[in-house]
Design a protein around this motif. Structure first.
Motif, PDB file in Angstrom:
ATOM      1  N   ILE A  32       2.158  -8.289   2.493  1.00  0.00           N
ATOM      2  CA  ILE A  32       0.775  -7.839   2.252  1.00  0.00           C
ATOM      3  C   ILE A  32      -0.030  -7.895   3.542  1.00  0.00           C
ATOM      4  O   ILE A  32      -0.850  -7.008   3.817  1.00  0.00           O
ATOM      5  N   SER A  33       0.213  -8.906   4.379  1.00  0.00           N
ATOM      6  CA  SER A  33      -0.480  -9.015   5.663  1.00  0.00           C
ATOM      7  C   SER A  33      -0.137  -7.844   6.569  1.00  0.00           C
ATOM      8  O   SER A  33      -0.986  -7.355   7.322  1.00  0.00           O
ATOM      9  N   GLU A  34       1.115  -7.402   6.510  1.00  0.00           N
ATOM     10  CA  GLU A  34       1.535  -6.254   7.321  1.00  0.00           C
ATOM     11  C   GLU A  34       0.880  -4.963   6.844  1.00  0.00           C
ATOM     12  O   GLU A  34       0.491  -4.116   7.641  1.00  0.00           O
ATOM     13  N   SER A 254       1.284  -2.141  -1.712  1.00  0.00           N
ATOM     14  CA  SER A 254       1.061  -3.585  -1.767  1.00  0.00           C
ATOM     15  C   SER A 254       1.177  -4.172  -3.173  1.00  0.00           C
ATOM     16  O   SER A 254       1.258  -5.389  -3.318  1.00  0.00           O
ATOM     17  N   SER A 255       1.192  -3.328  -4.193  1.00  0.00           N
ATOM     18  CA  SER A 255       1.232  -3.861  -5.562  1.00  0.00           C
ATOM     19  C   SER A 255       2.420  -3.308  -6.350  1.00  0.00           C
ATOM     20  O   SER A 255       3.514  -3.880  -6.306  1.00  0.00           O
ATOM     21  N   PHE A 259       8.096  -3.604  -3.811  1.00  0.00           N
ATOM     22  CA  PHE A 259       9.539  -3.795  -3.656  1.00  0.00           C
ATOM     23  C   PHE A 259      10.126  -2.726  -2.741  1.00  0.00           C
ATOM     24  O   PHE A 259      11.031  -3.010  -1.939  1.00  0.00           O
ATOM     25  N   ALA A 260       9.609  -1.486  -2.850  1.00  0.00           N
ATOM     26  CA  ALA A 260      10.094  -0.403  -1.991  1.00  0.00           C
ATOM     27  C   ALA A 260       9.799  -0.711  -0.524  1.00  0.00           C
ATOM     28  O   ALA A 260      10.642  -0.482   0.355  1.00  0.00           O
ATOM     29  N   TYR A 261       8.603  -1.215  -0.233  1.00  0.00           N
ATOM     30  CA  TYR A 261       8.276  -1.571   1.146  1.00  0.00           C
ATOM     31  C   TYR A 261       9.130  -2.732   1.624  1.00  0.00           C
ATOM     32  O   TYR A 261       9.596  -2.752   2.771  1.00  0.00           O
ATOM     33  N   PHE A 334       4.762 -11.582  -6.525  1.00  0.00           N
ATOM     34  CA  PHE A 334       5.065 -10.822  -5.319  1.00  0.00           C
ATOM     35  C   PHE A 334       4.053  -9.710  -5.058  1.00  0.00           C
ATOM     36  O   PHE A 334       3.615  -9.517  -3.925  1.00  0.00           O
ATOM     37  N   SER A 335       3.697  -8.973  -6.114  1.00  0.00           N
ATOM     38  CA  SER A 335       2.733  -7.887  -5.950  1.00  0.00           C
ATOM     39  C   SER A 335       1.342  -8.431  -5.635  1.00  0.00           C
ATOM     40  O   SER A 335       0.967  -9.513  -6.090  1.00  0.00           O
TER      41      SER A 335
END
Length: 368
Positions: A32-34, A254-255, A259-261, A334-335
């Motif tokens: 998320i920071s990225e 981010s949400s 998982f894809a990212y 995670f999301s």
């Protein structure tokens, strides 16, 4: 005496559960920071609130106040009914209530989950199943408490959350024990009712999601997700080379599609590692049932949390790789977002309390 109680709490506290949660949250925060540093600051707030909720519910003497659980359940049912009467609509769905004066919205279907799980635990603890499993009378009684919120939430419409609660409810009953004749009857009923429900009960947008899922060409969101996952290869890419996310091709990175990212960054081996972490967490929670014989309350809570984790994880991952319709189900812990994360931390706090203070239950059981 106080020192002895402290030792008992530490002895019964499940440190493995915490050790499995931390790496999932840590990896999520780094991603998320990225994606967006501003979102990461908000996520710190959500994590802090989640940890605070964990501590509060860990310290709450739940067994002493379990007589309040039915009241909490019915208050949440009243909130779900209020959504139909006074709810706020967003994106075509009426799922939120706006708190007066402060203009802050809450989603009753989200905050209902802990109350739902505790109500199941309360009902089963008060009326444990016989050796042959629950008969029709007990099964129908518990089914009422499962089907009522299912109908109210599905009506919002929020079929994804409604189905997850339905699966958790009957999954718990399957684990705890129901006569096999009842399951046979339900299987036959579902085989007949499912085609009818698709034709007459589903909304048009829900049918469209199923149609998009079954069509040869996936939706734009899923296409970009599959491209991101495929481009990650075996070992992933550096942050600046993860073009699907950095160039904003991947929606909701981010949400819903985090998982894809993650796979774009860490590749196939990274995906295996994350799924392995989830599998360890779920199996560990389910394994607690073996040392909880007779403690139906804690068994139901543990089983419910494991099923909730499995449903959220499997649906979200299947959605991102095109094996399930796109629904608003986050990847647990995670999301990006607060409601799901805080809910899980509340449930983990409840479970840890039931485990750490189990010596009180064992002592009272011995006395009776």
């Amino acid at each position: 005496m106080r020192l002895m109680i402290d030792r008992r709490i530490i002895t019964h506290f499940d440190f493995i559960l915490i050790l499995l949660i931390i790496p999932i949250v840590a990896i999520s925060f780094s991603l998320i920071s990225e994606i967006d540093p501003l979102l990461s600051k908000k996520q710190i707030v959500y994590i802090s609130v989640g940890v605070g909720a964990f501590i509060v519910f860990f310290l709450t003497p739940l067994r002493e106040y379990k007589w309040l659980i039915p009241t909490i359940y019915w208050i949440n049912i009243a909130l779900l009914i209020s959504v139909d009467l006074f709810g706020v609509s967003k994106l075509g769905a009426q799922r939120w209530l706006e708190l007066p004066f402060i203009h802050f919205t809450i989603q009753p279907s989200e905050i209902f989950k802990p109350a739902f799980i505790l109500m199941l635990a309360y009902l089963i603890q008060e009326n444990p199943p016989p050796k042959s499993g629950y008969g029709w009378k007990e099964f129908l009684k518990i089914s009422f408490y499962i089907l009522l919120p299912f109908i109210l939430i599905a009506k919002e419409p929020d079929l994804g959350t409604a189905l997850i609660l339905l699966i958790i409810g009957y999954g718990v009953l399957f684990v705890i024990g129901v006569n096999w004749k009842i399951w046979t009857t339900i299987t036959i009923f579902l085989a007949i009712f499912t085609p009818i429900s698709y034709k007459y009960l589903l909304h048009d947008y829900q049918k469209k999601r199923i149609h998009d899922f079954l069509s040869e060409k996936p939706s734009y969101h899923v296409q970009q997700s599959i491209i991101a996952i495929g481009s990650g290869g075996l070992t992933g890419k550096e942050k600046d080379e993860a073009t699907q996310t950095q160039l904003k091709f991947l929606p909701i990175a981010s949400s819903d599609f985090i998982f894809a990212y993650y796979v774009e960054r860490y590749g196939f081996f990274g995906a295996l590692f994350l799924v392995f972490l989830y599998a360890l967490l779920i199996i560990h929670i389910l394994s607690l049932n073996y040392k909880l014989k007779g403690d139906y309350f804690t068994q139901v809570v543990a089983t419910s949390i494991a099923l909730l984790l499995f449903m959220y994880m499997s649906v979200n991952i299947a959605m991102t790789i095109g094996l399930a319709p796109v629904v608003g189900v986050p990847l647990p812990l995670f999301s990006y977002g607060g409601s799901s994360f805080v809910n899980f931390m509340i449930l983990f706090g409840i479970l840890e309390h039931l485990l750490a203070f189990r010596f009180n239950f064992l002592y009272n059981s011995t006395r009776t």
